[in-house]
Design a protein around this motif. Structure first.
Motif, PDB file in Angstrom:
ATOM      1  N   LEU B 153      11.914 -25.444  43.398  1.00  0.00           N
ATOM      2  CA  LEU B 153      10.730 -26.173  43.870  1.00  0.00           C
ATOM      3  C   LEU B 153       9.524 -25.916  42.971  1.00  0.00           C
ATOM      4  O   LEU B 153       8.711 -26.817  42.756  1.00  0.00           O
ATOM      5  N   ALA B 154       9.418 -24.697  42.418  1.00  0.00           N
ATOM      6  CA  ALA B 154       8.328 -24.409  41.492  1.00  0.00           C
ATOM      7  C   ALA B 154       8.463 -25.324  40.278  1.00  0.00           C
ATOM      8  O   ALA B 154       7.477 -25.886  39.789  1.00  0.00           O
ATOM      9  N   ASP B 155       9.674 -25.505  39.810  1.00  0.00           N
ATOM     10  CA  ASP B 155       9.951 -26.441  38.722  1.00  0.00           C
ATOM     11  C   ASP B 155       9.535 -27.856  39.107  1.00  0.00           C
ATOM     12  O   ASP B 155       8.908 -28.569  38.334  1.00  0.00           O
ATOM     13  N   LEU B 184       7.657 -27.065  51.295  1.00  0.00           N
ATOM     14  CA  LEU B 184       8.975 -27.712  51.234  1.00  0.00           C
ATOM     15  C   LEU B 184      10.130 -26.713  51.353  1.00  0.00           C
ATOM     16  O   LEU B 184      11.283 -27.111  51.460  1.00  0.00           O
ATOM     17  N   MET B 185       9.799 -25.414  51.309  1.00  0.00           N
ATOM     18  CA  MET B 185      10.840 -24.380  51.246  1.00  0.00           C
ATOM     19  C   MET B 185      11.808 -24.451  52.423  1.00  0.00           C
ATOM     20  O   MET B 185      12.986 -24.159  52.291  1.00  0.00           O
ATOM     21  N   ASN B 186      11.311 -24.829  53.620  1.00  0.00           N
ATOM     22  CA  ASN B 186      12.174 -24.817  54.803  1.00  0.00           C
ATOM     23  C   ASN B 186      12.761 -26.200  55.119  1.00  0.00           C
ATOM     24  O   ASN B 186      13.218 -26.425  56.230  1.00  0.00           O
ATOM     25  N   ASP B 187      12.759 -27.103  54.123  1.00  0.00           N
ATOM     26  CA  ASP B 187      13.255 -28.470  54.346  1.00  0.00           C
ATOM     27  C   ASP B 187      12.688 -29.035  55.642  1.00  0.00           C
ATOM     28  O   ASP B 187      13.435 -29.355  56.576  1.00  0.00           O
ATOM     29  N   PRO B 188      11.361 -29.191  55.716  1.00  0.00           N
ATOM     30  CA  PRO B 188      10.753 -29.578  56.995  1.00  0.00           C
ATOM     31  C   PRO B 188      11.027 -31.044  57.327  1.00  0.00           C
ATOM     32  O   PRO B 188      11.329 -31.844  56.432  1.00  0.00           O
ATOM     33  N   LEU B 189      10.893 -31.368  58.604  1.00  0.00           N
ATOM     34  CA  LEU B 189      10.983 -32.765  59.019  1.00  0.00           C
ATOM     35  C   LEU B 189       9.819 -33.553  58.444  1.00  0.00           C
ATOM     36  O   LEU B 189       9.961 -34.694  58.058  1.00  0.00           O
ATOM     37  N   PHE B 190       8.636 -32.919  58.425  1.00  0.00           N
ATOM     38  CA  PHE B 190       7.468 -33.599  57.863  1.00  0.00           C
ATOM     39  C   PHE B 190       6.470 -32.579  57.341  1.00  0.00           C
ATOM     40  O   PHE B 190       6.477 -31.412  57.737  1.00  0.00           O
ATOM     41  N   LEU B 191       5.616 -33.072  56.410  1.00  0.00           N
ATOM     42  CA  LEU B 191       4.531 -32.249  55.869  1.00  0.00           C
ATOM     43  C   LEU B 191       3.243 -32.618  56.586  1.00  0.00           C
ATOM     44  O   LEU B 191       2.985 -33.797  56.835  1.00  0.00           O
TER      45      LEU B 191
END
Ligand code: ATP
Ligand code: MG
Lengths: 422, 265
Positions: B153-155, B184-191
């Motif tokens: 994700l850092a990439d 985004l680390m926890n693959d959320p449903l939404f931001l």
């Protein structure tokens, strides 16, 4: 699990490093608390060991009845010139004690103060007349030759055994064995043995046994008699004393209390009315000393607790400040899924790490302190590993206990408020 | 758990998993049903939200606008499960969360929601990598997996070389990129983003908005509060709040193809 714990500990260290000086100052309270706990326990342990050794020397299974000159009364002053003041233990009483305590070992002791002469060497000290059992009761060792035997007593032999110090005084250069010591004008005693250095301050009254000469009981009785005349100023005073001391050794320490009771009952009148006999029970003294040590220990514990309490309050203070400063961080963590327990955990660990750091330095200092106490105050100290462990555990526990409230405060912040905090 | 040799592969797998959660592209992932949030102030009651109903579908890009005090932050806090409605129902992924206790809400935040804040809110004493791992740490998922994911994700946000840096060594735009990666680390449903570009200059703002656009093909759903109409323009829809009520819901013309038009509720 271990990895996560390590992570939390590392996080705690990182957060503490944000304020190095503040963290260091905060640990000082715990540091001195822990150091004083260790030092105090070491001093207490040393003193305990000291007392134990001292009374073990006297023999923890021994009972000692000693004759003592009663306080002077009007009647004793008005005694005629030649009548003797009679006091102390009698042969008959010693026999009675022995008969009443058949399992015990008894040593009768007579004492007389005389000048002792060997050539040009000269010393005034106590001549102890006693029985063979005396050696066993006092735990003394024969360095050279032999101790007094029954046969010496039966023959009323003029033989003697010398204490270590007396030997040095009378025989600085020669071998004393089979030489003679002169008492008075023509009373000569052949040296049959020399005792090892005993190193105690008390023995025959206030004279150490190291400075005494030992001869058979009945020889002593025959040569010196029961009546002793001393001249003070222009007047004579005459005292009649049969036995200076009766030492009794009980088979085990469980029998000591009963034995002491028997002796006190037998000598009740002397102890309570005439007051010319003193009964000493080393085991009782040891227990009394332990009793008074307990008071001392309580005082030490209170002092140590106070310093740890102060340290703990310091930790609480700093943790409260930390929690306030890091309100935003708490909000962020809560938003990212931290439960209350995670926040509690984080700040408890941080407080624990803080005080454990103090504990580590405190242990180092606490182990060093007793050496200084020993050198400066000649106070024996003993550091037990379990005491060091205890002190360290206390330090960590103090951190956790005093970290609880700040951690609880952190966990119960409203996440929305916390995130809005500047 | 098998460790994927390639971080991208691992994330691709979870992306597939996230995709399979979506029964259809119109799946409702967050829904307010007559939500109220009232604050008692002495004898007065402040009706910060007063009967709001709205839906967020998977893949949505929604902005919330309105005057100061209209209830935008209140709404975002409720959407983020940081707060509970006084009345009404809030469903996340079909499940009513309005009556959950603190621990359960923490779980919802940890598993289903990614937060992006106006002031970035990275934890200063932690490195970029450690900041990225925080959300997974509270799920007991820190390890090789979290590390690879953080690197990926850092990439993805263009900061692959900065993992060992502390937040204060980064520019504001870079910090916000780290914050987006963290969300985004926890693959959320939404931001959820409250004024995500409010602290940035317009160039950096544009970069961040471009990054959002980049992320959308991965199935990322965004709800953002903003004061800036040009920022709102780049979203599919804009929800206007007024005095704690929905004033209007506008579908942006140039995005009309991206989401169903819904003029009123
Ligand atoms: N904790 C609270 N206690 C009391 N009233 C509150 C609280 N939080 C918000 N309010 C009130 O609720 C209303 C909505 O506030 P909110 O913060 O949601 O507005 P906003 O739209 O985010 O405003 P801004 O654009 O200034 O950020 C305001 O009138 C505010 O005073
Ligand atoms: Mg607001």
């Amino acid at each position: 699990m271990i990895r996560d714990t390590w992570r939390i500990v590392r996080l705690g260290l990182k957060s503490l490093m944000l304020h190095k000086l503040r963290s260091a100052l905060t640990t000082a309270g715990i540091l001195f608390g822990v150091a004083s706990v260790i030092a105090m326990l070491a001093v207490g342990e040393g003193a305990k060991q000291d007392a134990l050794e001292r009374f073990q020397d006297m023999g923890v299974t021994n009972l000692i009845a000693r004759s003592k000159k009663p306080a002077e009364t009007a009647t004793s002053n008005s005694q005629s010139l030649w009548s003797a003041l009679s006091y102390g233990l009698l042969y008959a009483e010693a026999d009675l004690i022995q008969a009443s305590l058949p399992t015990s070992v008894v040593a009768r002791v007579r004492e007389a103060k005389r000048p002792m002469i060997r050539g040009e060497h000269f010393h005034t000290s106590i001549i102890v007349g006693t029985e063979p059992s005396f050696l066993e009761l006092t735990n003394m060792q024969v360095r050279e030759g032999r101790w007094l035997g029954d046969i010496d007593d039966r023959r009323l032999a003029n033989v003697c055994v010398l204490g270590a110090t007396l030997t040095r005084l009378l025989f600085p250069l020669e071998n004393p064995m089979d030489q003679t010591v002169l008492i008075g004008d023509d009373d000569r005693y052949r040296v049959v043995g020399v005792l090892s250095e005993q190193g105690r301050t008390a023995g025959a009254g206030s004279t150490p046994y190291d400075e005494c000469m030992f001869i058979p009981l009945h020889t002593h009785q025959r040569r010196f008699g029961d009546v002793n005349t001393t001249r003070s100023g222009g007047s004579f005073s005459r005292e009649r004393v049969e036995l200076a001391e009766v030492k009794v050794k009980m088979p085990s320490s469980e029998d000591v209390a009963a034995g002491a009771q028997v002796i006190r009952d037998l000598l009740a009148q002397r102890i309570e009315e005439t007051g010319d006999v003193l009964v000493t029970v080393p085991l009782e003294l040891l227990k009394q000393e332990e009793e008074s040590k307990r008071m001392f220990n309580i005082v030490l514990a209170v002092i140590a607790s106070i310093s740890l309490l102060v340290g703990g309050i310091g930790i609480m203070n700093v943790m409260l400040a930390t929690v306030t400063e890091r309100t935003r961080e708490i909000g962020i963590r809560r938003a990212l899924g931290a439960k209350k327990k995670h926040v509690v955990q984080q700040f408890l660990v941080e407080a624990g790490v803080l005080s454990a750091l103090g504990g580590v330095v405190g242990v180092t200092l606490g182990v060093g302190l007793p050496f200084l106490i020993t050198t400066w105050f000649a106070q024996k100290t003993i550091i037990l590993p379990q005491h060091v462990m205890l002190a360290f555990s206390i330090s960590a526990a103090v951190g956790v206990v005093f970290g609880l409230y700040p951690a609880w405060r952190a966990a119960n912040m409203d996440p929305v408020e916390a995130l809005r905090h500047e | 758990m098998a460790v994927a040799a390639d971080g991208r592969a691992a994330v691709a797998q979870t992306a597939v998993a996230a995709e399979s959660r979506a029964v259809s592209s119109n799946e409702i992932i967050a829904e307010f049903v007559d939500v109220h949030r009232h604050y008692k102030m002495g004898d007065n009651v402040v009706r910060a939200l007063n009967g709001v109903s709205m839906k967020v579908s998977k893949g949505d890009y929604l902005t919330i606008m309105g005057r100061s005090g209209s209830g935008k932050s209140t709404m975002l806090n409720l959407l983020g499960c940081l707060d509970r409605p006084t009345r009404g129902e809030y469903r996340v992924g079909g499940r009513d969360v309005s009556k959950l206790d603190d621990d359960a809400l923490s779980n919802v935040r940890g598993h289903e929601i990614g937060f992006i804040f106006q002031s970035f809110n990275l934890i200063p004493q932690l490195t970029v990598l450690e900041n990225l791992e925080v959300p997974l740490f509270y799920q007991g998922r820190v390890g090789a997996e979290s590390r690879e994911k953080a690197e990926y994700l850092a990439d993805r946000v263009g900061l692959g070389q900065r993992l060992a840096h502390k937040p204060l060594e980064l520019s504001g735009g870079q910090q916000q990129r780290v914050a987006i990666a963290r969300a985004l680390m926890n693959d959320p449903l939404f931001l959820l983003a409250d004024e995500a570009t409010g602290n940035l200059d317009s160039n950096t703002e544009a970069e961040i908005l471009d990054l959002f656009d980049d992320l959308r093909p991965d199935g990322v759903t965004i709800v953002m509060v903003t004061h800036n109409p040009t920022v709102a323009q780049r979203a599919d829809r804009t929800l206007w709040l007024k005095d704690g009520e929905v004033e209007k819901l506008v579908t942006n013309a140039d995005r009309a193809d991206a989401a169903p038009t819904e003029e009123s509720l």
